[in-house]
Design a protein around this motif. Structure first.
Motif, PDB file in Angstrom:
ATOM      1  N   VAL B 574       0.872  -1.163   0.000  1.00 23.20           N
ATOM      2  CA  VAL B 574       0.000   0.000   0.000  1.00 23.20           C
ATOM      3  C   VAL B 574       0.911   1.216   0.000  1.00 23.20           C
ATOM      4  N   GLN B 575       0.721   2.100  -0.955  1.00 18.41           N
ATOM      5  CA  GLN B 575       1.657   3.210  -1.095  1.00 18.41           C
ATOM      6  C   GLN B 575       0.950   4.474  -1.569  1.00 18.41           C
ATOM      7  N   VAL B 576       1.627   5.591  -1.364  1.00 17.34           N
ATOM      8  CA  VAL B 576       1.117   6.845  -1.907  1.00 17.34           C
ATOM      9  C   VAL B 576       1.269   6.761  -3.427  1.00 17.34           C
ATOM     10  N   LYS B 577       0.177   7.115  -4.099  1.00 17.94           N
ATOM     11  CA  LYS B 577       0.152   6.927  -5.565  1.00 17.94           C
ATOM     12  C   LYS B 577       1.420   7.446  -6.220  1.00 17.94           C
ATOM     13  N   GLY B 578       2.041   6.580  -6.950  1.00 20.38           N
ATOM     14  CA  GLY B 578       3.236   6.977  -7.700  1.00 20.38           C
ATOM     15  C   GLY B 578       4.499   7.134  -6.862  1.00 20.38           C
ATOM     16  N   THR B 579       4.396   6.878  -5.536  1.00 19.62           N
ATOM     17  CA  THR B 579       5.570   7.052  -4.683  1.00 19.62           C
ATOM     18  C   THR B 579       5.857   5.769  -3.896  1.00 19.62           C
ATOM     19  N   PRO B 580       6.426   4.774  -4.540  1.00 18.30           N
ATOM     20  CA  PRO B 580       6.652   3.483  -3.887  1.00 18.30           C
ATOM     21  C   PRO B 580       7.468   3.621  -2.599  1.00 18.30           C
ATOM     22  N   ALA B 581       8.269   4.655  -2.490  1.00 18.49           N
ATOM     23  CA  ALA B 581       9.084   4.817  -1.287  1.00 18.49           C
ATOM     24  C   ALA B 581       8.219   5.056  -0.055  1.00 18.49           C
ATOM     25  N   ARG B 582       7.040   5.647  -0.245  1.00 20.32           N
ATOM     26  CA  ARG B 582       6.155   5.879   0.898  1.00 20.32           C
ATOM     27  C   ARG B 582       5.080   4.816   0.905  1.00 20.32           C
ATOM     28  N   GLY B 583       5.437   3.656   1.386  1.00 21.77           N
ATOM     29  CA  GLY B 583       4.474   2.557   1.366  1.00 21.77           C
ATOM     30  C   GLY B 583       4.672   1.593   2.511  1.00 21.77           C
ATOM     31  N   ILE B 584       3.744   0.672   2.605  1.00 18.86           N
ATOM     32  CA  ILE B 584       3.805  -0.327   3.668  1.00 18.86           C
ATOM     33  C   ILE B 584       3.291  -1.652   3.080  1.00 18.86           C
ATOM     34  N   PRO B 585       4.045  -2.730   3.276  1.00 18.51           N
ATOM     35  CA  PRO B 585       3.621  -4.001   2.659  1.00 18.51           C
ATOM     36  C   PRO B 585       2.255  -4.458   3.183  1.00 18.51           C
ATOM     37  N   LEU B 586       1.502  -5.072   2.313  1.00 14.55           N
ATOM     38  CA  LEU B 586       0.167  -5.562   2.675  1.00 14.55           C
ATOM     39  C   LEU B 586       0.261  -6.528   3.866  1.00 14.55           C
ATOM     40  N   ALA B 587       1.316  -7.323   3.887  1.00 14.62           N
ATOM     41  CA  ALA B 587       1.488  -8.270   4.994  1.00 14.62           C
ATOM     42  C   ALA B 587       1.566  -7.515   6.318  1.00 14.62           C
ATOM     43  N   GLN B 588       2.222  -6.376   6.302  1.00 12.13           N
ATOM     44  CA  GLN B 588       2.343  -5.584   7.531  1.00 12.13           C
ATOM     45  C   GLN B 588       0.991  -4.946   7.873  1.00 12.13           C
ATOM     46  N   VAL B 589       0.253  -4.568   6.860  1.00 12.58           N
ATOM     47  CA  VAL B 589      -1.100  -4.038   7.100  1.00 12.58           C
ATOM     48  C   VAL B 589      -1.947  -5.121   7.766  1.00 12.58           C
ATOM     49  N   ALA B 590      -1.737  -6.366   7.329  1.00 19.95           N
ATOM     50  CA  ALA B 590      -2.484  -7.476   7.945  1.00 19.95           C
ATOM     51  C   ALA B 590      -2.137  -7.589   9.423  1.00 19.95           C
ATOM     52  N   VAL B 591      -0.906  -7.353   9.748  1.00 21.72           N
ATOM     53  CA  VAL B 591      -0.496  -7.373  11.160  1.00 21.72           C
ATOM     54  C   VAL B 591      -1.225  -6.268  11.916  1.00 21.72           C
ATOM     55  N   LEU B 592      -1.202  -5.062  11.352  1.00 21.14           N
ATOM     56  CA  LEU B 592      -1.824  -3.916  12.020  1.00 21.14           C
ATOM     57  C   LEU B 592      -3.342  -4.074  12.137  1.00 21.14           C
ATOM     58  N   ALA B 593      -3.922  -4.872  11.245  1.00 27.01           N
ATOM     59  CA  ALA B 593      -5.383  -5.045  11.232  1.00 27.01           C
ATOM     60  C   ALA B 593      -5.865  -5.857  12.420  1.00 27.01           C
ATOM     61  N   ASN B 594      -4.939  -6.446  13.130  1.00 27.81           N
ATOM     62  CA  ASN B 594      -5.330  -7.322  14.225  1.00 27.81           C
ATOM     63  C   ASN B 594      -4.592  -6.913  15.497  1.00 27.81           C
ATOM     64  N   PRO B 595      -5.183  -6.011  16.311  1.00 24.25           N
ATOM     65  CA  PRO B 595      -4.493  -5.539  17.513  1.00 24.25           C
ATOM     66  C   PRO B 595      -4.127  -6.713  18.418  1.00 24.25           C
ATOM     67  N   LEU B 596      -2.870  -6.774  18.824  1.00 21.18           N
ATOM     68  CA  LEU B 596      -2.377  -7.971  19.510  1.00 21.18           C
ATOM     69  C   LEU B 596      -2.023  -7.712  20.963  1.00 21.18           C
ATOM     70  N   ARG B 597      -2.178  -8.723  21.784  1.00 24.62           N
ATOM     71  CA  ARG B 597      -1.551  -8.717  23.102  1.00 24.62           C
ATOM     72  C   ARG B 597      -0.229  -9.489  23.026  1.00 24.62           C
ATOM     73  N   TYR B 598      -0.259 -10.569  22.240  1.00 22.56           N
ATOM     74  CA  TYR B 598       0.904 -11.457  22.167  1.00 22.56           C
ATOM     75  C   TYR B 598       1.585 -11.355  20.811  1.00 22.56           C
ATOM     76  N   SER B 599       2.826 -11.094  20.819  1.00 25.23           N
ATOM     77  CA  SER B 599       3.566 -11.010  19.567  1.00 25.23           C
ATOM     78  C   SER B 599       4.017 -12.404  19.144  1.00 25.23           C
ATOM     79  N   PHE B 600       3.968 -12.693  17.873  1.00 20.84           N
ATOM     80  CA  PHE B 600       4.424 -14.000  17.389  1.00 20.84           C
ATOM     81  C   PHE B 600       5.592 -13.856  16.436  1.00 20.84           C
ATOM     82  N   SER B 601       5.966 -12.619  16.101  1.00 23.19           N
ATOM     83  CA  SER B 601       7.089 -12.431  15.179  1.00 23.19           C
ATOM     84  C   SER B 601       7.592 -11.000  15.339  1.00 23.19           C
ATOM     85  N   GLU B 602       8.717 -10.777  14.727  1.00 22.44           N
ATOM     86  CA  GLU B 602       9.291  -9.434  14.744  1.00 22.44           C
ATOM     87  C   GLU B 602       8.284  -8.427  14.208  1.00 22.44           C
TER      88      GLU B 602
END
Ligand code: FES
Ligand code: FES
Lengths: 164, 792
Positions: B574-602
């Motif tokens: 997911v990125q600012v249109k036309g600016t790949p440098a300002r982005g965040i991988p979808l996998a990381q968005v999936a992490v953020l989509a699920n507020p956690l108490r317990y971490s399972f990975s870095e």
């Protein structure tokens, strides 16, 4: 009531010898699928017409539904599972069937693969007639055969180009 | 930009497993357990006088031998009527095991549970059933005669139905010319190479009944099994992992064996498997296609059809589990691409002592097209107008869509064609086969041969409701998991649904994994039939992917402190249109989509409660939101889409052997936007092959006592590669306005006009009328003799 005698049968499949205990009437197709768990060999008719159950015995295509397991003791049996190592590189016929969309449901496919394998391992430059002749004993209800022919043609091509 | 995959001939993701021999068909499931063997009726119509099973119980390895009288609870009831209809006045369905009476050769009478099929068949030989045979009702003539299949169904009539548009009687009286035709077609059947199969396991610890079933509709098998066994739906899981061809036969459910395996698994606390053998597929699954049509057509001097009156009889076999869907499809699809201002169709669906008739690929459209196209050719011959020209004169024009036929389609909704371009289809196929150059080619026909050419057009209602759904979930590892409830049996769903989701979401095709037909993954679905899967589930997974994308952009906008409108998803980032440098991988968005108490990975640390993200005055999951980067999407159309096509064939018939050889077979096909041309063409190849099979090779050869004489692949002439020609294909892409992807179905199309077009070409070669299909050399020979006599 149990009058049936069982036999110890040594089956050499895909280079590995295994012993099973089965009655004399146990079909090779059932022994492969049942006792050995090699369910890649399929049974489409049980009367020798569809070719789904084709395996190679000493290099030649054989209908495993018409063969008793006890009759092929110690012979070299090859099934679809033996064409490529698990997760390893595909055999040219497998590669070609995938590339040419030579399968739909995949039920007839192991039989076609083994039949085609026997053909191109003996003859890597088959004519159209030779291709037809080789696969003319296998039924497929899904593909209309057009892409299967193309796949066999292409498999031979892969084998030829691998050699050069 | 993510590489677009919609429209590309991507190689199938299904194939790797299948070509390595690692498919998972129902009979591949565990062999330890019980095997179900059925004893079937050898009589077409008989009363059961007695059944003696005592000796069978003595065979070592036999767990149980059951007859109707042993069945518990709701298993004593007739199987469900799947599709009721007001005109279906006398529906009848069979019992799980025959109750007092058998009505076709192959009807289940006794069930044996044994350690394996060998033992089951040994035991079967020891069961003695005494029957009192009655006169069998075989074929349409017999059905219309005095003997009855069901004593309480007078005239053997299950359904009597009329539909009409305009005023046919008036139109026929006023028409300058009127012709009459009698047309009929024989039976064939799906003949998937994998037969019916079910494997049921009862886990008494978790109290779950797990069923792997070779079905086109797992969700409905689940509801049916739960209902008949009177257990909660929640205890039943049904999945179809790999299905070795369906062709309509496997949409029928529950089969007696589905219920018996499920019930037996609970009763005996052992896995139970049923695997149909080939003979059983012939005599105890389903057939289709026997119909006889009387047609009256009125037309003007230009060949424009003024009125069409069709009266047909449909042989539905001994039972009607699928209602009257097949003949209803003939009735409503018969007009095809032509304008019929005045059309009346009546059909009677009648019982015979034969295997039940339910839709087989094409589902009664081949008869519809055969009827319509034969009629058009007959008018052309009568007026001496070119057959292609006559079609042009009767076509619905491209500017006339949506076009309302004025009838109710098989989904219970108005039959309104959504889009199409029939004249262009025809012109394309004529150019492809070089229609105008045919006289020249004919003049060069070698001696001993006769050459003919034919063309046929059709419209196929596809993608009908009520609905399908799909679920898309982005995993924190980056994989995108997709599921939909309908099952696959070779159509390449895993590939095409992945293509759709990849494009909608903006991820690489390789990251998408699809599961179909598993009630553990998706509980609500209708099924795979009527060329509907791509349209229905395709649009549903597309909708689910859009919802996931929206959600991902919302979450990423917060993380990136950007305006959601400025964001896009490219190559799973997911990125600012036309600016790949300002982005965040979808996998990381999936992490953020699920507020956690317990971490399972870095990566997961970012979603934990001390990570410092989020507004501390808001709850971690805001009202109206759900955790997880996932969504379910649904697609439920107001009515069906209508695909179309034109086929042309050139044949040569041998004057000595009467054998028909196909020289060229051309197809122009319009299924809206193509998701994957490789797969669509594969579907057409297979469909045409089944069409050729039904036109020239296959029929169910019943004798007058109701024995199916060709119940094996030795005698039922299913074509090998030696019988099937290369098919040349071109596409037209008229998008459907009914769904966002603009697609129409393609699964059944290939088969539909084949009998019609081959009949046309052979008629053209021979010079006499072809009114009956299939056309075996022996029959063609007889016809030649008869026609020679007539002309002498
Ligand atoms: S299963 Fe062996 S030939 Fe059909
Ligand atoms: S791919 Fe289904 S039978 Fe050949």
């Amino acid at each position: 009531m149990n009058t049936e005698e069982s036999y110890e049968i040594r089956l050499k499949v895909n280079g590995k010898t295994q012993q099973i205990t089965a009655p004399a009437r146990r079909l090779l197709s059932d022994a492969l699928r049942g006792e050995l768990g090699l369910t890649g060999t399929h049974v489409g008719c049980e009367h020798g017409v569809c070719g789904c159950c084709t395996v190679l015995v000493d290099g030649a295509p054989v209908r495993s539904c018409l063969t008793f397991a006890v009759a092929v003791q110690d012979r070299e049996i090859r099934t679809v599972e033996g064409l490529a190592a698990d997760g390893g590189e595909l055999h040219p016929v497998q590669e070609a069937f995938k590339e040419c969309h030579g399968l739909q449901c995949g039920f007839c496919t192991p039989g076609f693969l083994m039949t085609a394998c026997a053909l191109i391992e003996q003859n890597d430059d088959p004519t159209e007639e030779e291709i037809t002749e080789a696969i003319a004993g296998n039924l497929c209800r899904c593909t209309g055969y057009q892409n299967i022919r193309a796949a066999v043609r292409y498999a031979a091509e892969i084998v030829r180009s691998d050699k050069t | 930009m993510t590489t677009q995959s919609f429209g590309k001939a991507i190689r199938r993701t299904e194939d790797d497993r299948l070509i390595r021999g690692h498919g998972s068909f129902t009979d591949d499931a565990g062999s330890a357990g019980l095997s179900l063997t059925m004893i079937r009726s050898p009589y077409a119509n008989a009363r059961i006088l007695s059944i003696d099973v005592s000796e069978a119980w003595d065979v070592e390895g036999v767990q149980a031998v059951l007859t109707y009288n042993d069945l518990p609870g709701r298993l004593v009831e007739p199987l469900p009527l799947l599709i009721p209809h007001p005109s279906l006045v006398a529906p009848r369905t069979q019992y799980i095991l025959a109750k007092e009476h058998v009505r076709y050769v192959g009807e289940a009478v006794v069930a044996i549970f044994a350690t394996d099929r060998y033992v089951g068949e040994d035991a079967a030989e020891r069961v003695i059933v005494e029957y009192e045979p009655r006169e069998a009702v075989v074929g349409i003539d017999a059905a219309l005669g005095p003997n009855l299949v069901h004593d309480d169904v007078p005239g053997n009539v299950a359904a009597d139905h009329v539909e009409h548009v305009g005023n046919v009687d008036q139109a026929l009286v006023g028409a300058p010319h009127v012709l009459e035709l009698d047309l009929d077609m024989e039976r064939s059947m799906g003949s998937s190479l994998e037969g019916r199969a079910s494997h049921a396991t009862w886990d008494r610890h978790s109290r779950k009944l797990r069923i792997q079933n070779a079905t086109q509709t797992p969700t409905s098998v689940r509801f049916a099994v739960a209902n008949i066994l009177e257990i909660p739906d929640e205890q039943v899981e049904v999945f179809a992992i790999d299905v070795g061809g369906g062709f309509g036969t496997k949409v029928i459910h529950p089969w007696p064996e589905d219920i018996l395996t499920a019930w037996g698994a609970i009763e005996y606390e052992r896995p139970v498997k049923f695997t149909e053998d080939r003979v059983e597929h012939f005599i105890s699954s389903s057939h289709e296609r026997a119909q006889r049509h009387q047609i009256k057509v009125g037309f003007d001097d230009e060949g424009r059809i003024l009125g069409l009156d069709v009266d047909f009889v449909h042989d539905n076999g001994a039972y009607t589990p699928y209602g009257m869907i097949a003949p209803l499809i003939t009735a409503t699809q018969l007009p095809g691409p032509y304008k019929l201002p005045n059309y009346r169709v009546r059909f009677r669906s009648v019982y015979t002592n034969t295997v039940q008739v339910t839709p087989y690929r094409g589902a009664a459209r081949p008869h519809a097209v055969f009827s319509m196209e034969r009629t058009i050719d007959r008018i052309a011959a009568f007026l001496d107008i070119d057959r292609a020209e006559l079609r042009r004169r009767n076509f619905i024009q491209p500017d006339e869509f949506p076009y309302d036929l004025g009838m109710i389609f098989q989904d219970g909704r108005p039959a309104i064609y959504d889009s199409g371009n029939y004249p262009e289809l025809l012109e394309k196929v004529l150019a492809m086969i070089d229609w105008d150059g045919f006289p020249e080619r004919r003049s060069q026909t070698p001696s001993g041969r006769r050459r003919g050419i034919g063309v046929a057009c059709y419209v196929e209602g596809t993608g009908l409701g009520p609905y399908e759904g799909g679920h898309v979930r982005v995993e924190t590892g980056g994989k995108v998991q997709v599921s939909t409830g309908l099952a696959s049996s070779g159509q390449g769903h895993h590939t095409v649904f992945a293509q759709i989701v990849a494009d909608e979401l903006g991820v690489p095709f390789e990251d998408v994994e699809v599961v179909t037909g598993d009630t553990r993954r998706f509980q609500y679905a209708v099924g795979t039939f009527a060329s509907r899967a791509a349209v229905m589930s395709g649009n549903a997974v597309a909708e689910a992917a859009r919802l996931v994308k929206e959600k991902a952009i919302q979450i990423a906008a917060e993380a990136l402190e950007a305006n959601p409108d400025d964001l896009e998803i490219v190559d799973a980032q997911v990125q600012v249109k036309g600016t790949p440098a300002r982005g965040i991988p979808l996998a990381q968005v999936a992490v953020l989509a699920n507020p956690l108490r317990y971490s399972f990975s870095e990566a997961a640390r970012a979603a934990t409660q001390f990570a410092g993200a989020g507004d501390l005055d808001e709850p971690p999951i805001k009202p109206g939101e759900d955790p997880g980067l996932e969504a379910a999407g649904w697609y439920s159309p107001v009515r069906a889409t209508f695909a179309s096509g034109a086929h042309a064939v050139e044949v040569e018939v041998d004057t000595a052997t009467s054998e028909v050889e196909i020289l060229r077979y051309c197809v122009v096909h319009d299924c809206g936007r193509l998701i994957n041309p490789l797969i669509v063409e594969g579907q057409i190849h297979g469909g045409v092959a089944q069409g050729i099979a039904g036109a020239l090779y296959e029929k169910m050869a019943y004798d007058e006592d109701g024995n199916l004489q060709n119940a094996s692949f030795m005698d039922f002439l299913m074509p090998y590669c030696t019988e099937i020609p290369e098919v040349e294909i071109d596409h037209l892409e008229t998008p459907s306005p009914l769904n966002p992807l603009g697609i129409k179905g393609a699964g059944e199309a290939g088969v539909i006009p084949v009998s019609a077009v081959i009949a046309a070409a052979v008629e053209d070669a021979e010079g006499f009328q072809i009114n009956h299909m299939p056309l075996f050399p022996s029959e063609l020979h007889e016809m030649r003799l008869m026609n020679a006599e007539v002309s002498e």
